[in-house]
Design an enzyme around this catalytic site. Structure first.
Site, PDB file in Angstrom:
ATOM      1  CG  HIS A 100       6.705   5.672   1.493  1.00 25.74           C
ATOM      2  ND1 HIS A 100       5.940   6.825   1.376  1.00 25.74           N
ATOM      3  CD2 HIS A 100       5.935   4.667   1.011  1.00 25.74           C
ATOM      4  CE1 HIS A 100       4.753   6.513   0.857  1.00 25.74           C
ATOM      5  NE2 HIS A 100       4.741   5.220   0.619  1.00 25.74           N
ATOM      6  CG  HIS A 102       6.320   0.665  -1.505  1.00 24.65           C
ATOM      7  ND1 HIS A 102       5.306   0.256  -0.672  1.00 24.65           N
ATOM      8  CD2 HIS A 102       6.027   1.946  -1.846  1.00 24.65           C
ATOM      9  CE1 HIS A 102       4.438   1.239  -0.520  1.00 24.65           C
ATOM     10  NE2 HIS A 102       4.853   2.277  -1.224  1.00 24.65           N
TER      11      HIS A 102
END
Length: 114
Positions: A100, A102
């Protein structure tokens, strides 16, 4: 109890999230513990644990995710700049074993980051 991590459970709609963006390759939603006024997570739908687990052929997916990040930053009005962070492994602070990114913005960022 499911063996799926929280991000896979969001992808599978087992856990609700405020989806800000979704297509066939990835989705984006606000971080539940924001570190900036704007803090969005962008995750692939493909199960990849971390950057270190990217395989040959994942280049198009990661490139697509960065295009999504750029579009989200524009949509969210991050005209003064933004930071994109990816933690790889527990020593780097990766809490969920699913790749992932950010997207952080809405305030000045310090350097070094920590």
């Amino acid at each position: 109890m499911s063996d799926k991590n929280i991000f896979q459970r969001i992808i599978d709609r087992e856990i609700p999230a405020k989806i800000l963006y979704e297509d066939d390759q990835c989705l984006a939603f606000p971080d539940i513990n924001p570190q900036a006024p704007t803090h969005v997570l962008i995750i692939p739908k493909k199960a990849i644990a971390a950057i270190s687990d990217l395989a040959p052929g994942d280049e198009m997916l990661v490139g697509h995710m960065f295009q999504v990040i750029r579009a989200l930053a524009n949509k969210l009005g991050l005209t003064g700049g933004y930071r994109v962070v990816a933690n790889c492994g527990p020593d780097a602070g990766q809490a969920v074993p699913h790749l992932h990114f950010h997207l952080l913005g809405g305030r000045a960022m310090n350097w070094p980051p920590g």
